[in-house]
Design a protein around this motif. Structure first.
Motif, PDB file in Angstrom:
ATOM      1  N   GLU A   1     -14.567 -62.225   4.223  1.00 44.19           N
ATOM      2  CA  GLU A   1     -13.243 -62.824   4.416  1.00 44.19           C
ATOM      3  C   GLU A   1     -13.243 -63.738   5.638  1.00 44.19           C
ATOM      4  O   GLU A   1     -13.956 -63.483   6.620  1.00 44.19           O
ATOM      5  CB  GLU A   1     -12.196 -61.717   4.582  1.00 44.19           C
ATOM      6  N   PRO A   2     -12.494 -64.859   5.577  1.00 47.07           N
ATOM      7  CA  PRO A   2     -11.515 -65.224   4.553  1.00 47.07           C
ATOM      8  C   PRO A   2     -12.103 -65.930   3.341  1.00 47.07           C
ATOM      9  O   PRO A   2     -11.365 -66.499   2.530  1.00 47.07           O
ATOM     10  CB  PRO A   2     -10.580 -66.165   5.315  1.00 47.07           C
ATOM     11  N   ALA A   3     -13.426 -65.907   3.216  1.00 45.44           N
ATOM     12  CA  ALA A   3     -14.040 -66.517   2.035  1.00 45.44           C
ATOM     13  C   ALA A   3     -13.768 -65.682   0.798  1.00 45.44           C
ATOM     14  O   ALA A   3     -13.569 -64.468   0.878  1.00 45.44           O
ATOM     15  CB  ALA A   3     -15.544 -66.666   2.244  1.00 45.44           C
ATOM     16  N   SER A   4     -13.735 -66.347  -0.338  1.00 45.56           N
ATOM     17  CA  SER A   4     -13.597 -65.666  -1.624  1.00 45.56           C
ATOM     18  C   SER A   4     -14.119 -66.587  -2.715  1.00 45.56           C
ATOM     19  O   SER A   4     -13.721 -67.749  -2.799  1.00 45.56           O
ATOM     20  CB  SER A   4     -12.133 -65.316  -1.921  1.00 45.56           C
ATOM     21  N   GLN A   5     -15.015 -66.081  -3.532  1.00 46.89           N
ATOM     22  CA  GLN A   5     -15.590 -66.900  -4.600  1.00 46.89           C
ATOM     23  C   GLN A   5     -14.567 -67.293  -5.662  1.00 46.89           C
ATOM     24  O   GLN A   5     -14.840 -68.147  -6.500  1.00 46.89           O
ATOM     25  CB  GLN A   5     -16.789 -66.187  -5.228  1.00 46.89           C
ATOM     26  N   TRP A   6     -13.410 -66.706  -5.619  1.00 45.64           N
ATOM     27  CA  TRP A   6     -12.363 -67.074  -6.569  1.00 45.64           C
ATOM     28  C   TRP A   6     -11.678 -68.387  -6.178  1.00 45.64           C
ATOM     29  O   TRP A   6     -10.929 -68.960  -6.978  1.00 45.64           O
ATOM     30  CB  TRP A   6     -11.284 -65.985  -6.642  1.00 45.64           C
ATOM     31  N   ILE A   7     -11.880 -68.863  -4.952  1.00 46.80           N
ATOM     32  CA  ILE A   7     -11.110 -70.005  -4.436  1.00 46.80           C
ATOM     33  C   ILE A   7     -11.860 -71.324  -4.670  1.00 46.80           C
ATOM     34  O   ILE A   7     -13.000 -71.493  -4.228  1.00 46.80           O
ATOM     35  CB  ILE A   7     -10.821 -69.831  -2.927  1.00 46.80           C
ATOM     36  N   TYR A   8     -11.213 -72.240  -5.372  1.00 49.03           N
ATOM     37  CA  TYR A   8     -11.745 -73.580  -5.620  1.00 49.03           C
ATOM     38  C   TYR A   8     -11.554 -74.438  -4.372  1.00 49.03           C
ATOM     39  O   TYR A   8     -10.563 -74.295  -3.661  1.00 49.03           O
ATOM     40  CB  TYR A   8     -10.980 -74.206  -6.810  1.00 49.03           C
ATOM     41  N   PRO A   9     -12.483 -75.365  -4.039  1.00 45.86           N
ATOM     42  CA  PRO A   9     -13.705 -75.657  -4.793  1.00 45.86           C
ATOM     43  C   PRO A   9     -14.956 -74.989  -4.244  1.00 45.86           C
ATOM     44  O   PRO A   9     -15.985 -74.987  -4.909  1.00 45.86           O
ATOM     45  CB  PRO A   9     -13.824 -77.178  -4.639  1.00 45.86           C
ATOM     46  N   CYS A  10     -14.866 -74.429  -3.014  1.00 49.71           N
ATOM     47  CA  CYS A  10     -16.076 -73.942  -2.339  1.00 49.71           C
ATOM     48  C   CYS A  10     -15.897 -72.573  -1.722  1.00 49.71           C
ATOM     49  O   CYS A  10     -16.414 -72.292  -0.631  1.00 49.71           O
ATOM     50  CB  CYS A  10     -16.520 -74.947  -1.278  1.00 49.71           C
ATOM     51  N   ALA A  11     -15.123 -71.709  -2.397  1.00 48.74           N
ATOM     52  CA  ALA A  11     -14.976 -70.307  -1.975  1.00 48.74           C
ATOM     53  C   ALA A  11     -14.328 -70.171  -0.600  1.00 48.74           C
ATOM     54  O   ALA A  11     -14.517 -69.167   0.089  1.00 48.74           O
ATOM     55  CB  ALA A  11     -16.326 -69.595  -1.989  1.00 48.74           C
ATOM     56  N   ASN A  12     -13.551 -71.187  -0.196  1.00 50.80           N
ATOM     57  CA  ASN A  12     -12.863 -71.160   1.094  1.00 50.80           C
ATOM     58  C   ASN A  12     -13.843 -71.105   2.273  1.00 50.80           C
ATOM     59  O   ASN A  12     -13.524 -70.566   3.334  1.00 50.80           O
ATOM     60  CB  ASN A  12     -11.893 -69.977   1.178  1.00 50.80           C
ATOM     61  N   VAL A  13     -15.036 -71.680   2.062  1.00 54.84           N
ATOM     62  CA  VAL A  13     -16.031 -71.801   3.134  1.00 54.84           C
ATOM     63  C   VAL A  13     -16.110 -73.266   3.531  1.00 54.84           C
ATOM     64  O   VAL A  13     -16.343 -74.134   2.673  1.00 54.84           O
ATOM     65  CB  VAL A  13     -17.416 -71.294   2.687  1.00 54.84           C
ATOM     66  N   ASN A  14     -15.913 -73.560   4.804  1.00 53.40           N
ATOM     67  CA  ASN A  14     -15.881 -74.945   5.272  1.00 53.40           C
ATOM     68  C   ASN A  14     -17.266 -75.574   5.257  1.00 53.40           C
ATOM     69  O   ASN A  14     -18.290 -74.894   5.338  1.00 53.40           O
ATOM     70  CB  ASN A  14     -15.323 -75.014   6.696  1.00 53.40           C
ATOM     71  N   GLU A  15     -17.264 -76.904   5.172  1.00 54.70           N
ATOM     72  CA  GLU A  15     -18.514 -77.658   5.210  1.00 54.70           C
ATOM     73  C   GLU A  15     -19.279 -77.330   6.496  1.00 54.70           C
ATOM     74  O   GLU A  15     -18.695 -77.184   7.571  1.00 54.70           O
ATOM     75  CB  GLU A  15     -18.224 -79.158   5.143  1.00 54.70           C
ATOM     76  N   THR A  16     -20.599 -77.213   6.372  1.00 51.47           N
ATOM     77  CA  THR A  16     -21.407 -76.871   7.532  1.00 51.47           C
ATOM     78  C   THR A  16     -21.393 -77.989   8.566  1.00 51.47           C
ATOM     79  O   THR A  16     -21.375 -79.176   8.226  1.00 51.47           O
ATOM     80  CB  THR A  16     -22.864 -76.581   7.114  1.00 51.47           C
ATOM     81  N   THR A  17     -21.378 -77.599   9.837  1.00 53.88           N
ATOM     82  CA  THR A  17     -21.458 -78.575  10.922  1.00 53.88           C
ATOM     83  C   THR A  17     -22.843 -78.543  11.565  1.00 53.88           C
ATOM     84  O   THR A  17     -23.129 -79.337  12.462  1.00 53.88           O
ATOM     85  CB  THR A  17     -20.400 -78.282  12.003  1.00 53.88           C
ATOM     86  N   ASP A  18     -23.688 -77.641  11.111  1.00 57.25           N
ATOM     87  CA  ASP A  18     -25.043 -77.488  11.640  1.00 57.25           C
ATOM     88  C   ASP A  18     -26.008 -78.223  10.719  1.00 57.25           C
ATOM     89  O   ASP A  18     -26.217 -77.822   9.576  1.00 57.25           O
ATOM     90  CB  ASP A  18     -25.397 -76.003  11.721  1.00 57.25           C
ATOM     91  N   MET A  19     -26.604 -79.308  11.204  1.00 55.45           N
ATOM     92  CA  MET A  19     -27.511 -80.085  10.373  1.00 55.45           C
ATOM     93  C   MET A  19     -28.703 -79.258   9.911  1.00 55.45           C
ATOM     94  O   MET A  19     -29.294 -79.548   8.867  1.00 55.45           O
ATOM     95  CB  MET A  19     -27.989 -81.322  11.130  1.00 55.45           C
ATOM     96  N   ALA A  20     -29.055 -78.233  10.654  1.00 55.04           N
ATOM     97  CA  ALA A  20     -30.173 -77.381  10.254  1.00 55.04           C
ATOM     98  C   ALA A  20     -29.834 -76.575   9.004  1.00 55.04           C
ATOM     99  O   ALA A  20     -30.731 -76.062   8.325  1.00 55.04           O
ATOM    100  CB  ALA A  20     -30.553 -76.440  11.399  1.00 55.04           C
ATOM    101  N   ASN A  21     -28.549 -76.434   8.701  1.00 59.28           N
ATOM    102  CA  ASN A  21     -28.112 -75.691   7.523  1.00 59.28           C
ATOM    103  C   ASN A  21     -27.862 -76.616   6.333  1.00 59.28           C
ATOM    104  O   ASN A  21     -27.421 -76.180   5.282  1.00 59.28           O
ATOM    105  CB  ASN A  21     -26.831 -74.904   7.841  1.00 59.28           C
TER     106      ASN A  21
END
Length: 226
Positions: free
Chosen positions: A34-54
């Motif tokens: 949490e607060p991520a959830s795979q039910w949430i469009y479009p990316c499971a409520n996970v923000n775009e990475t800010t770490d270029m290594a990722n």
């Protein structure tokens, strides 16, 4: 080394309550916390990475995609959004197919033909357009389980002309895991069988080929792409 790591990570997915993991390209972050959830469009409520290594480097012709699913079967598709902080996943790398068998499923070169068309629609001249090198994008994987509800995971990538596909040792399917076509009812393959029921050969990577008699796209498994 990567192959061993992926299989180790996959072993923990069984307790994920019928969700799935995106192993390659590297997902934005765990969509189980949490607060991520795979039910949430479009990316499971996970923000775009800010770490270029990722941010995974991907060839302009399409990179390798590995998922680990806990469903015995799941309708699966792979989409792409160009740019940074993009939300318009308007490039369909792989149209919907049925992933069968719970476990690791690898698509070695994801959506080459569709990716080139997507670049051209976005104003690029083709896969050899120099502006593509260094272009940010996000890969979105969608799975629909037996309930019909959609699950989402995303991975941020950067196109790079020197990036390589995963090797055959790294890109392998788990035991009894494969992909089969979604076909119109009553359609037939060249061999005369029911396209929807025809099993796909097992192998290491996903390959696109048309189903004769339908407008759908079939996913079968082979060691390499055309």
């Amino acid at each position: 080394m990567l192959s061993t790591t992926l299989l180790t990570v996959a072993a923990f997915a069984a307790g994920a309550n019928a969700h799935f993991r995106l192993l390659a390209p590297t997902w934005r972050g765990s969509s189980f916390e949490e607060p991520a959830s795979q039910w949430i469009y479009p990316c499971a409520n996970v923000n775009e990475t800010t770490d270029m290594a990722n941010r995974t480097l991907w060839p302009p012709t399409g990179g390798s995609t590995i998922i680990n699913g806990s469903h015995t079967s799941a309708l699966t598709s792979v989409n792409l959004a160009l740019g940074s902080n993009a939300t318009n996943f308007n490039i369909t790398l792989l149209e919907m197919f049925n992933q069968t068998g719970a476990g690791v499923f690898c698509m070695k070169e994801t959506g080459k033909a569709n990716l080139e068309e997507g670049f051209k629609a976005a104003g690029y001249s083709g896969l050899d357009d120099e502006r593509i090198n260094g272009l940010m994008a996000t890969v979105q994987v969608i799975q629909l389980g037996h309930s019909g509800s959609a699950l989402y995971n995303c991975a941020d990538i950067m196109f790079n002309a020197t990036a390589e596909l995963l090797s055959d040792d790294q890109c392998q399917n788990g035991t009894d895991v494969s992909g089969v076509a979604i076909a119109n009812v009553g359609s037939v393959t060249e061999e005369g069988g029911d396209a929807a029921a025809s099993p796909a050969p097992t192998g290491a990577a996903g390959r696109l080929s048309p189903v004769v008699g339908t407008g759908m796209v079939a996913v079968v498994l082979a060691w390499s792409l055309l």
